[in-house]
Enzyme design. Structure first.
Site, PDB file in Angstrom:
ATOM      1  N   LYS A  13     104.767  -3.926  50.392  1.00  0.00           N
ATOM      2  CA  LYS A  13     106.099  -4.278  51.304  1.00  0.00           C
ATOM      3  C   LYS A  13     105.678  -4.814  52.683  1.00  0.00           C
ATOM      4  O   LYS A  13     106.131  -5.970  52.986  1.00  0.00           O
ATOM      5  CB  LYS A  13     106.969  -2.852  51.544  1.00  0.00           C
ATOM      6  CG  LYS A  13     107.679  -2.339  50.152  1.00  0.00           C
ATOM      7  CD  LYS A  13     108.402  -1.178  50.576  1.00  0.00           C
ATOM      8  CE  LYS A  13     107.892   0.009  51.328  1.00  0.00           C
ATOM      9  NZ  LYS A  13     106.761   0.505  50.536  1.00  0.00           N
ATOM     10  N   ARG A  87     115.761   4.725  52.444  1.00  0.00           N
ATOM     11  CA  ARG A  87     114.852   5.353  51.412  1.00  0.00           C
ATOM     12  C   ARG A  87     115.505   6.625  50.856  1.00  0.00           C
ATOM     13  O   ARG A  87     114.862   7.399  49.936  1.00  0.00           O
ATOM     14  CB  ARG A  87     113.797   5.970  52.439  1.00  0.00           C
ATOM     15  CG  ARG A  87     112.428   5.617  52.070  1.00  0.00           C
ATOM     16  CD  ARG A  87     111.267   6.145  52.993  1.00  0.00           C
ATOM     17  NE  ARG A  87     110.027   6.184  52.670  1.00  0.00           N
ATOM     18  CZ  ARG A  87     109.098   5.372  53.298  1.00  0.00           C
ATOM     19  NH1 ARG A  87     109.480   4.521  54.044  1.00  0.00           N
ATOM     20  NH2 ARG A  87     108.012   5.501  52.820  1.00  0.00           N
ATOM     21  N   ARG A 126      93.531   1.539  51.568  1.00  0.00           N
ATOM     22  CA  ARG A 126      94.246   0.895  52.652  1.00  0.00           C
ATOM     23  C   ARG A 126      93.515   1.234  54.079  1.00  0.00           C
ATOM     24  O   ARG A 126      93.506   2.314  54.132  1.00  0.00           O
ATOM     25  CB  ARG A 126      95.888   1.034  52.814  1.00  0.00           C
ATOM     26  CG  ARG A 126      96.231   0.772  53.956  1.00  0.00           C
ATOM     27  CD  ARG A 126      97.879   0.559  53.903  1.00  0.00           C
ATOM     28  NE  ARG A 126      98.683   1.987  53.671  1.00  0.00           N
ATOM     29  CZ  ARG A 126      99.809   1.855  53.313  1.00  0.00           C
ATOM     30  NH1 ARG A 126     100.535   1.088  53.235  1.00  0.00           N
ATOM     31  NH2 ARG A 126     100.452   3.254  52.850  1.00  0.00           N
ATOM     32  N   ARG A 159      95.113   5.687  57.590  1.00  0.00           N
ATOM     33  CA  ARG A 159      96.330   6.423  57.745  1.00  0.00           C
ATOM     34  C   ARG A 159      95.863   7.861  57.282  1.00  0.00           C
ATOM     35  O   ARG A 159      95.398   7.926  56.207  1.00  0.00           O
ATOM     36  CB  ARG A 159      97.292   5.821  57.194  1.00  0.00           C
ATOM     37  CG  ARG A 159      98.113   4.788  58.118  1.00  0.00           C
ATOM     38  CD  ARG A 159      99.232   4.286  57.540  1.00  0.00           C
ATOM     39  NE  ARG A 159     100.168   5.003  56.861  1.00  0.00           N
ATOM     40  CZ  ARG A 159     101.170   4.505  56.234  1.00  0.00           C
ATOM     41  NH1 ARG A 159     101.584   3.181  56.293  1.00  0.00           N
ATOM     42  NH2 ARG A 159     102.054   5.249  55.509  1.00  0.00           N
ATOM     43  N   ARG A 170     103.870  11.632  48.265  1.00  0.00           N
ATOM     44  CA  ARG A 170     104.513  10.607  48.704  1.00  0.00           C
ATOM     45  C   ARG A 170     105.377   9.965  47.488  1.00  0.00           C
ATOM     46  O   ARG A 170     106.273   9.424  47.452  1.00  0.00           O
ATOM     47  CB  ARG A 170     103.748   9.526  49.507  1.00  0.00           C
ATOM     48  CG  ARG A 170     103.715  10.302  50.893  1.00  0.00           C
ATOM     49  CD  ARG A 170     102.564   9.432  51.593  1.00  0.00           C
ATOM     50  NE  ARG A 170     102.884   8.248  52.040  1.00  0.00           N
ATOM     51  CZ  ARG A 170     102.006   7.167  52.094  1.00  0.00           C
ATOM     52  NH1 ARG A 170     100.718   7.407  52.420  1.00  0.00           N
ATOM     53  NH2 ARG A 170     102.565   6.111  52.749  1.00  0.00           N
TER      54      ARG A 170
HETATM   55  P1  ADP Z   1     104.515   3.184  53.099  1.00  0.00           P
HETATM   56  O1  ADP Z   1     104.264   1.964  54.008  1.00  0.00           O
HETATM   57  O2  ADP Z   1     103.290   3.496  52.700  1.00  0.00           O
HETATM   58  O3  ADP Z   1     105.610   3.061  52.135  1.00  0.00           O
HETATM   59  P2  ADP Z   1     105.599   4.191  55.666  1.00  0.00           P
HETATM   60  O4  ADP Z   1     104.691   3.774  56.635  1.00  0.00           O
HETATM   61  O5  ADP Z   1     107.012   3.646  55.288  1.00  0.00           O
HETATM   62  O6  ADP Z   1     104.606   4.390  54.250  1.00  0.00           O
HETATM   63  O7  ADP Z   1     105.913   5.588  55.798  1.00  0.00           O
HETATM   64  C1  ADP Z   1     105.243   6.583  56.338  1.00  0.00           C
HETATM   65  C2  ADP Z   1     106.098   8.154  56.437  1.00  0.00           C
HETATM   66  O8  ADP Z   1     107.094   7.862  57.569  1.00  0.00           O
HETATM   67  C3  ADP Z   1     106.721   8.383  55.174  1.00  0.00           C
HETATM   68  O9  ADP Z   1     105.890   9.359  54.069  1.00  0.00           O
HETATM   69  C4  ADP Z   1     108.028   9.248  55.829  1.00  0.00           C
HETATM   70  O10 ADP Z   1     107.490  10.382  56.037  1.00  0.00           O
HETATM   71  C5  ADP Z   1     108.268   8.612  56.835  1.00  0.00           C
HETATM   72  N1  ADP Z   1     109.486   7.748  56.742  1.00  0.00           N
HETATM   73  C6  ADP Z   1     109.305   6.226  56.852  1.00  0.00           C
HETATM   74  N2  ADP Z   1     110.461   5.538  56.519  1.00  0.00           N
HETATM   75  C7  ADP Z   1     111.405   6.643  56.283  1.00  0.00           C
HETATM   76  C8  ADP Z   1     112.652   6.568  56.128  1.00  0.00           C
HETATM   77  N3  ADP Z   1     113.404   5.612  55.752  1.00  0.00           N
HETATM   78  N4  ADP Z   1     113.357   7.997  55.751  1.00  0.00           N
HETATM   79  C9  ADP Z   1     112.494   9.152  55.939  1.00  0.00           C
HETATM   80  N5  ADP Z   1     111.211   9.104  56.255  1.00  0.00           N
HETATM   81  C10 ADP Z   1     110.651   7.876  56.283  1.00  0.00           C
HETATM   82  P1  ADP Z   2     103.582  -0.763  51.574  1.00  0.00           P
HETATM   83  O1  ADP Z   2     103.990  -1.061  53.059  1.00  0.00           O
HETATM   84  O2  ADP Z   2     104.461  -0.984  50.559  1.00  0.00           O
HETATM   85  O3  ADP Z   2     103.295   0.609  51.564  1.00  0.00           O
HETATM   86  P2  ADP Z   2     101.090  -2.199  52.028  1.00  0.00           P
HETATM   87  O4  ADP Z   2     101.518  -3.777  52.150  1.00  0.00           O
HETATM   88  O5  ADP Z   2     100.685  -1.695  53.094  1.00  0.00           O
HETATM   89  O6  ADP Z   2     102.169  -1.622  51.072  1.00  0.00           O
HETATM   90  O7  ADP Z   2      99.887  -2.595  50.751  1.00  0.00           O
HETATM   91  C1  ADP Z   2      99.165  -1.206  50.385  1.00  0.00           C
HETATM   92  C2  ADP Z   2      97.593  -1.531  50.292  1.00  0.00           C
HETATM   93  O8  ADP Z   2      97.510  -2.632  49.233  1.00  0.00           O
HETATM   94  C3  ADP Z   2      96.976  -2.324  51.478  1.00  0.00           C
HETATM   95  O9  ADP Z   2      95.538  -2.012  51.609  1.00  0.00           O
HETATM   96  C4  ADP Z   2      97.155  -3.799  51.138  1.00  0.00           C
HETATM   97  O10 ADP Z   2      96.062  -4.504  51.842  1.00  0.00           O
HETATM   98  C5  ADP Z   2      96.918  -3.791  49.620  1.00  0.00           C
HETATM   99  N1  ADP Z   2      97.718  -4.692  48.841  1.00  0.00           N
HETATM  100  C6  ADP Z   2      99.093  -5.409  49.030  1.00  0.00           C
HETATM  101  N2  ADP Z   2      99.402  -6.029  48.340  1.00  0.00           N
HETATM  102  C7  ADP Z   2      98.547  -6.367  47.356  1.00  0.00           C
HETATM  103  C8  ADP Z   2      98.371  -7.075  46.306  1.00  0.00           C
HETATM  104  N3  ADP Z   2      99.333  -7.766  45.654  1.00  0.00           N
HETATM  105  N4  ADP Z   2      97.212  -6.971  45.353  1.00  0.00           N
HETATM  106  C9  ADP Z   2      96.242  -5.973  45.774  1.00  0.00           C
HETATM  107  N5  ADP Z   2      96.461  -5.399  46.863  1.00  0.00           N
HETATM  108  C10 ADP Z   2      97.529  -5.432  47.623  1.00  0.00           C
END
Ligand code: ADP
Ligand code: ADP
Length: 216
Positions: A13, A87, A126, A159, A170
């Site tokens: 995302k 979420r 990541r 992270r 998660r």
């Molecule tokens: P990822 O990019 O790996 O999906 P995020 O950076 O979006 O993870 O979120 C990290 C953490 O922040 C989540 O595991 C949760 O604890 C909290 N969080 C983020 N967005 C939300 C939301 N919309 N509602 C509740 N908790 C959230």
């Molecule tokens: P999210 O925001 O959904 O948690 P991220 O954009 O942070 O996901 O991506 C999670 C990890 O996967 C990062 O280390 C990123 O560089 C890698 N990644 C993202 N998109 C791809 C893809 N299409 N193929 C391989 N690796 C990817």
């Protein structure tokens, strides 16, 4: 344009959002990034969110809805891409209410579809730049020099919630509480499923093609 990007943690995302906002001059609103900034600044909200984030659970809806409604209000004129919010179904309903109250609606919901087995590798590999937020992967999206940000020259960080144990929690949180949000938007016929298990550029071109078809 107002866009929501849905998908499991690690689906890509954040990576895709950066490309969408560059292309359409929108604002990237990542609930996770905003929460991490609140924590770094030591605010009350950051302190309250800490334990939920570290354990892999969700921060309570009331805190998140207030935080995101405020962030959306600030950028409403420019248009935005939501990443990580809503979420829960309750958050989605509250978002609808807040937009409706201002005569606005979501234009597109993109759902990045990916298998759990790929996600584990993506999240544990990541790495991100503490200074500019650029996101890399130790195998898939390597920086030019191992462990160093291409743009800032800063040492990349992992992270604390990207460890195997927390990632597993998660993913469970995603399946139990967040996946139903896809169904919520599907019932409004507004979801575009996009396969996210291909390389980053291929996923980007599919996302942009979908958005072009919506704008027309
Ligand atoms: P990822 O990019 O790996 O999906 P995020 O950076 O979006 O993870 O979120 C990290 C953490 O922040 C989540 O595991 C949760 O604890 C909290 N969080 C983020 N967005 C939300 C939301 N919309 N509602 C509740 N908790 C959230
Ligand atoms: P999210 O925001 O959904 O948690 P991220 O954009 O942070 O996901 O991506 C999670 C990890 O996967 C990062 O280390 C990123 O560089 C890698 N990644 C993202 N998109 C791809 C893809 N299409 N193929 C391989 N690796 C990817």
């Amino acid at each position: 344009m107002r866009i929501i990007l849905l998908g499991a943690p690690g689906a890509g995302k954040g990576t895709q959002c950066k490309r969408i906002v560059d292309k359409y001059s929108l604002v990237h609103l990542s609930s996770g990034d905003i929460l991490r900034q609140e924590r770094a600044a030591g605010t009350e909200l950051g302190k309250k969110a800490q334990s939920y984030m570290d354990s892999g659970g969700l921060v309570p809806d009331t805190l998140i809805v207030e935080m995101m409604a405020g962030a959306i209000k600030k950028v409403a004129a420019k248009g935005f891409v939501l990443d990580g919010f809503p979420r829960t179904i309750n958050q989605a309903q509250e978002l609808d209410k807040a937009l409706n109250a201002n005569g606005q609606k979501i234009d597109a919901v993109i759902n990045l579809v990916i298998d759990d087995s790929i996600i584990l590798n993506r999240m544990t590999g990541r790495r991100s730049c503490p200074k500019c937020g650029a996101v890399y992967h130790i195998e898939n999206l390597k920086p030019k020099i191992d462990g160093v940000c291409d743009k800032e020259g800063t040492k990349l960080a992992q992270r604390p919630d990207d460890t195997l144990d927390v990632v597993k929690t998660r993913l469970k949180t995603y399946h139990d509480q967040t996946k139903p949000v896809v169904g919520y938007y599907k019932s409004q016929n507004s979801v575009h499923d996009i396969k996210a298990d291909m390389d980053v550029d291929t996923v980007t071109s599919l996302v942009l093609k979908t958005l072009e078809s919506i704008i027309k």
